[in-house]
Each structure stands twice: as structure tokens, then as C-alpha cells.
Design a protein around this motif. Structure first.
Motif, PDB file in Angstrom:
ATOM      1  N   LEU A  79       0.837  -1.209   0.000  1.00  6.51           N
ATOM      2  CA  LEU A  79       0.000   0.000   0.000  1.00  6.51           C
ATOM      3  C   LEU A  79       0.869   1.255   0.000  1.00  6.51           C
ATOM      4  O   LEU A  79       0.559   2.240  -0.681  1.00  6.51           O
ATOM      5  N   GLU A  80       1.949   1.195   0.751  1.00  5.31           N
ATOM      6  CA  GLU A  80       2.876   2.328   0.792  1.00  5.31           C
ATOM      7  C   GLU A  80       3.405   2.629  -0.620  1.00  5.31           C
ATOM      8  O   GLU A  80       3.501   3.780  -1.034  1.00  5.31           O
ATOM      9  N   GLN A  81       3.710   1.565  -1.360  1.00  6.18           N
ATOM     10  CA  GLN A  81       4.199   1.737  -2.740  1.00  6.18           C
ATOM     11  C   GLN A  81       3.118   2.296  -3.655  1.00  6.18           C
ATOM     12  O   GLN A  81       3.370   3.185  -4.470  1.00  6.18           O
ATOM     13  N   VAL A  82       1.907   1.765  -3.510  1.00  7.49           N
ATOM     14  CA  VAL A  82       0.791   2.238  -4.355  1.00  7.49           C
ATOM     15  C   VAL A  82       0.491   3.706  -4.044  1.00  7.49           C
ATOM     16  O   VAL A  82       0.286   4.511  -4.949  1.00  7.49           O
ATOM     17  N   HIS A  83       0.508   4.054  -2.763  1.00  7.97           N
ATOM     18  CA  HIS A  83       0.266   5.445  -2.378  1.00  7.97           C
ATOM     19  C   HIS A  83       1.350   6.355  -2.948  1.00  7.97           C
ATOM     20  O   HIS A  83       1.064   7.461  -3.436  1.00  7.97           O
ATOM     21  N   GLY A  84       2.594   5.873  -2.922  1.00 13.99           N
ATOM     22  CA  GLY A  84       3.701   6.645  -3.510  1.00 13.99           C
ATOM     23  C   GLY A  84       3.505   6.868  -5.007  1.00 13.99           C
ATOM     24  O   GLY A  84       3.801   7.939  -5.536  1.00 13.99           O
ATOM     25  N   LEU A  85       2.967   5.853  -5.677  1.00 12.42           N
ATOM     26  CA  LEU A  85       2.697   5.946  -7.114  1.00 12.42           C
ATOM     27  C   LEU A  85       1.628   7.017  -7.388  1.00 12.42           C
ATOM     28  O   LEU A  85       1.768   7.838  -8.307  1.00 12.42           O
ATOM     29  N   ILE A  86       0.589   7.018  -6.571  1.00 18.14           N
ATOM     30  CA  ILE A  86      -0.486   8.018  -6.683  1.00 18.14           C
ATOM     31  C   ILE A  86       0.109   9.421  -6.533  1.00 18.14           C
ATOM     32  O   ILE A  86      -0.164  10.325  -7.326  1.00 18.14           O
ATOM     33  N   GLN A  87       0.943   9.583  -5.500  1.00 20.38           N
ATOM     34  CA  GLN A  87       1.552  10.888  -5.230  1.00 20.38           C
ATOM     35  C   GLN A  87       2.492  11.308  -6.358  1.00 20.38           C
ATOM     36  O   GLN A  87       2.562  12.483  -6.710  1.00 20.38           O
ATOM     37  N   SER A  88       3.204  10.330  -6.936  1.00 17.71           N
ATOM     38  CA  SER A  88       4.158  10.664  -8.004  1.00 17.71           C
ATOM     39  C   SER A  88       3.434  11.160  -9.257  1.00 17.71           C
ATOM     40  O   SER A  88       4.019  11.844 -10.083  1.00 17.71           O
ATOM     41  N   HIS A  89       2.144  10.839  -9.370  1.00 22.48           N
ATOM     42  CA  HIS A  89       1.330  11.360 -10.470  1.00 22.48           C
ATOM     43  C   HIS A  89       0.676  12.695 -10.101  1.00 22.48           C
ATOM     44  O   HIS A  89      -0.128  13.211 -10.867  1.00 22.48           O
ATOM     45  N   GLY A  90       0.979  13.217  -8.905  1.00 24.18           N
ATOM     46  CA  GLY A  90       0.474  14.530  -8.493  1.00 24.18           C
ATOM     47  C   GLY A  90      -0.891  14.498  -7.810  1.00 24.18           C
ATOM     48  O   GLY A  90      -1.533  15.539  -7.660  1.00 24.18           O
ATOM     49  N   TRP A  91      -1.321  13.290  -7.374  1.00 23.75           N
ATOM     50  CA  TRP A  91      -2.645  13.174  -6.759  1.00 23.75           C
ATOM     51  C   TRP A  91      -2.531  12.938  -5.261  1.00 23.75           C
ATOM     52  O   TRP A  91      -1.546  12.394  -4.781  1.00 23.75           O
ATOM     53  N   GLN A  92      -3.569  13.354  -4.536  1.00 25.70           N
ATOM     54  CA  GLN A  92      -3.662  13.013  -3.119  1.00 25.70           C
ATOM     55  C   GLN A  92      -5.043  12.436  -2.825  1.00 25.70           C
ATOM     56  O   GLN A  92      -5.981  12.628  -3.596  1.00 25.70           O
ATOM     57  N   ILE A  93      -5.122  11.725  -1.693  1.00 24.80           N
ATOM     58  CA  ILE A  93      -6.390  11.069  -1.344  1.00 24.80           C
ATOM     59  C   ILE A  93      -7.335  12.077  -0.711  1.00 24.80           C
ATOM     60  O   ILE A  93      -6.971  12.758   0.252  1.00 24.80           O
ATOM     61  N   GLY A  94      -8.533  12.177  -1.267  1.00 26.81           N
ATOM     62  CA  GLY A  94      -9.599  12.967  -0.641  1.00 26.81           C
ATOM     63  C   GLY A  94     -10.187  12.175   0.513  1.00 26.81           C
ATOM     64  O   GLY A  94     -10.158  12.610   1.666  1.00 26.81           O
ATOM     65  N   ASN A  95     -10.692  11.011   0.209  1.00 31.24           N
ATOM     66  CA  ASN A  95     -11.116  10.082   1.257  1.00 31.24           C
ATOM     67  C   ASN A  95     -11.227   8.667   0.688  1.00 31.24           C
ATOM     68  O   ASN A  95     -11.240   8.460  -0.528  1.00 31.24           O
ATOM     69  N   LEU A  96     -11.255   7.721   1.613  1.00 33.98           N
ATOM     70  CA  LEU A  96     -11.461   6.309   1.274  1.00 33.98           C
ATOM     71  C   LEU A  96     -12.672   5.823   2.053  1.00 33.98           C
ATOM     72  O   LEU A  96     -12.918   6.275   3.170  1.00 33.98           O
ATOM     73  N   ASP A  97     -13.418   4.898   1.457  1.00 32.86           N
ATOM     74  CA  ASP A  97     -14.474   4.247   2.225  1.00 32.86           C
ATOM     75  C   ASP A  97     -14.466   2.766   1.868  1.00 32.86           C
ATOM     76  O   ASP A  97     -14.081   2.387   0.752  1.00 32.86           O
ATOM     77  N   SER A  98     -14.851   1.944   2.820  1.00 30.15           N
ATOM     78  CA  SER A  98     -14.803   0.503   2.579  1.00 30.15           C
ATOM     79  C   SER A  98     -15.858  -0.227   3.401  1.00 30.15           C
ATOM     80  O   SER A  98     -16.333   0.290   4.420  1.00 30.15           O
ATOM     81  N   VAL A  99     -16.210  -1.410   2.919  1.00 24.27           N
ATOM     82  CA  VAL A  99     -17.123  -2.302   3.654  1.00 24.27           C
ATOM     83  C   VAL A  99     -16.472  -3.675   3.723  1.00 24.27           C
ATOM     84  O   VAL A  99     -16.133  -4.254   2.686  1.00 24.27           O
ATOM     85  N   ILE A 100     -16.288  -4.167   4.929  1.00 21.08           N
ATOM     86  CA  ILE A 100     -15.792  -5.534   5.126  1.00 21.08           C
ATOM     87  C   ILE A 100     -17.017  -6.427   5.314  1.00 21.08           C
ATOM     88  O   ILE A 100     -17.860  -6.148   6.168  1.00 21.08           O
ATOM     89  N   VAL A 101     -17.097  -7.486   4.499  1.00 18.85           N
ATOM     90  CA  VAL A 101     -18.234  -8.411   4.631  1.00 18.85           C
ATOM     91  C   VAL A 101     -17.705  -9.704   5.247  1.00 18.85           C
ATOM     92  O   VAL A 101     -16.948 -10.447   4.598  1.00 18.85           O
ATOM     93  N   ALA A 102     -18.045  -9.931   6.499  1.00 18.57           N
ATOM     94  CA  ALA A 102     -17.550 -11.098   7.242  1.00 18.57           C
ATOM     95  C   ALA A 102     -18.634 -11.573   8.194  1.00 18.57           C
ATOM     96  O   ALA A 102     -19.223 -10.762   8.910  1.00 18.57           O
ATOM     97  N   GLU A 103     -18.853 -12.864   8.213  1.00 14.10           N
ATOM     98  CA  GLU A 103     -19.859 -13.415   9.130  1.00 14.10           C
ATOM     99  C   GLU A 103     -19.311 -13.424  10.565  1.00 14.10           C
ATOM    100  O   GLU A 103     -20.012 -13.077  11.498  1.00 14.10           O
ATOM    101  N   ARG A 104     -18.058 -13.818  10.685  1.00 18.42           N
ATOM    102  CA  ARG A 104     -17.340 -13.849  11.961  1.00 18.42           C
ATOM    103  C   ARG A 104     -15.870 -13.634  11.668  1.00 18.42           C
ATOM    104  O   ARG A 104     -15.421 -14.005  10.568  1.00 18.42           O
ATOM    105  N   PRO A 105     -15.058 -13.164  12.558  1.00 16.01           N
ATOM    106  CA  PRO A 105     -15.400 -12.674  13.902  1.00 16.01           C
ATOM    107  C   PRO A 105     -16.020 -11.276  13.843  1.00 16.01           C
ATOM    108  O   PRO A 105     -16.141 -10.716  12.755  1.00 16.01           O
ATOM    109  N   LYS A 106     -16.340 -10.734  14.987  1.00 13.33           N
ATOM    110  CA  LYS A 106     -16.817  -9.352  15.081  1.00 13.33           C
ATOM    111  C   LYS A 106     -15.678  -8.421  14.669  1.00 13.33           C
ATOM    112  O   LYS A 106     -14.580  -8.477  15.217  1.00 13.33           O
ATOM    113  N   ILE A 107     -15.938  -7.588  13.695  1.00 12.83           N
ATOM    114  CA  ILE A 107     -14.907  -6.704  13.146  1.00 12.83           C
ATOM    115  C   ILE A 107     -14.864  -5.361  13.881  1.00 12.83           C
ATOM    116  O   ILE A 107     -13.806  -4.760  14.055  1.00 12.83           O
ATOM    117  N   LYS A 108     -16.031  -4.914  14.320  1.00  9.91           N
ATOM    118  CA  LYS A 108     -16.154  -3.553  14.882  1.00  9.91           C
ATOM    119  C   LYS A 108     -15.099  -3.185  15.931  1.00  9.91           C
ATOM    120  O   LYS A 108     -14.544  -2.080  15.884  1.00  9.91           O
TER     121      LYS A 108
END
Ligand code: MG
Length: 161
Positions: A79-108
Motif C-alpha cells: 500500500l505504501e508503494q501504491v500510495h507513492g505511485l499516486i503521489q508521483s502522479h500529483g494526486w492526493q487522497i480525498g477520502n477512502l471508504d470501505s465495507v468488510i463483509v464477514a460473518e465472523r469474527p466481530k470486526i467492529k
């Protein structure tokens, strides 16, 4: 200001004798995720969302599972490398959102720690990283606890130059 959006999806099998690592955090569970790397399915989906936003391909292109170099790899390092690649193209992250779908264990109980680790790697305010968790209501493979899936979205910003 220019904006780009990307989405990512990943799924890994749950098996015995593997650690369960999500967002760089090891979660106590009797099963873990199977994969060539550490199989951090959350980090993988986020990387694909970042790459997708800039049409830079997917993580399989940069870190092919056939390459022994990535065996057991710490996905946060990738991820550090991918983020560096994004930055090298002149971009920055506005925001990220994600959903983990798991029956178990409790993720929260582990979400705050995951946000902190991901924020640290990308030098981002944790408030810009959304991580949510849901079950699959016992439906399909994820519902039978055969795997964990993650959906992620990334918004990238290129400041006016
Ligand atoms: Mg993966």
C-alpha cells in the motif's frame, strides 16, 4: 481542482493455520485468510480502488502472485508503494471508504486500530478513512464463513497547479 473516483473489490478464503490480518491489524480468530501475501483483503481492495481511480491497472499487475518476491508480503508495504505511485502522479487522497463483509469474527472492535494503521501508512487523517463491517446474513460463501470480502472506494484530488 481535478477529481477521480475508483473502486476496488477483493475476497480471500478463510482457512485454518493462517493469521487473520485486516488493515494491517491481526485479529484473533480460529481461521485466517489464504493468499500469496499476508492476504490482507481490506488493504488489497483499497489498493485497487486507488489504482483504479487513475486507470493504473490493478494490484495483480504490480505484485503478481506468481512472483516469489511477494510471498508472505506485508500488504501495508505494498500500500505504501501504491500510495507513492499516486503521489508521483500529483494526486492526493480525498477520502477512502470501505465495507468488510464477514460473518465472523466481530470486526467492529478492531476498526479504530485498522484506521490508525492505514492512516499512518498513507500519512492521512483517520477521519478520511471509512471502514464499515457487515455480515452476509449467512448467505452464500461469505455467509458460510468460507471467506471475507471487501468493497472499497477512493476519491483522489489533484490540486490546481
Ligand atoms: Mg487479494
Amino acid at each position: 481542482m481535478d477529481l477521480r473516483i475508483g473502486n476496488g473489490y477483493d475476497i480471500h478464503q478463510l482457512v485454518a493455520d493462517r493469521p487473520l490480518i485486516l488493515g494491517g491489524v491481526q485479529i484473533p480468530h480460529h481461521l485466517g485468510l489464504l493468499g500469496h501475501s499476508d492476504a490482507d483483503v481490506l488493504t488489497h481492495a483499497i489498493m485497487d480502488a486507488l489504482l483504479g481511480a487513475l486507470s493504473l491497472g490493478d494490484i495483480g499487475h504490480y505484485f503478481p502472485p506468481t512472483d516469489p518476491q511477494w510471498k508472505g508480503a506485508d500488504s501495508l508495504k505494498l500500500l505504501e508503494q501504491v500510495h507513492g505511485l499516486i503521489q508521483s502522479h500529483g494526486w492526493q487522497i480525498g477520502n477512502l471508504d470501505s465495507v468488510i463483509v464477514a460473518e465472523r469474527p466481530k470486526i467492529k472492535p478492531h476498526i479504530a486500530a485498522m484506521r490508525d494503521r492505514l492512516a499512518d501508512i498513507m500519512q492521512l487523517d483517520p477521519a478520511r478513512i471509512g471502514i464499515k463491517a457487515t455480515t452476509n446474513e449467512k448467505l452464500d460463501a461469505v455467509g458460510r464463513e468460507e471467506g471475507i470480502a471487501v468493497y472499497a472506494v477512493a476519491l483522489l484530488i489533484k490540486p490546481e497547479s
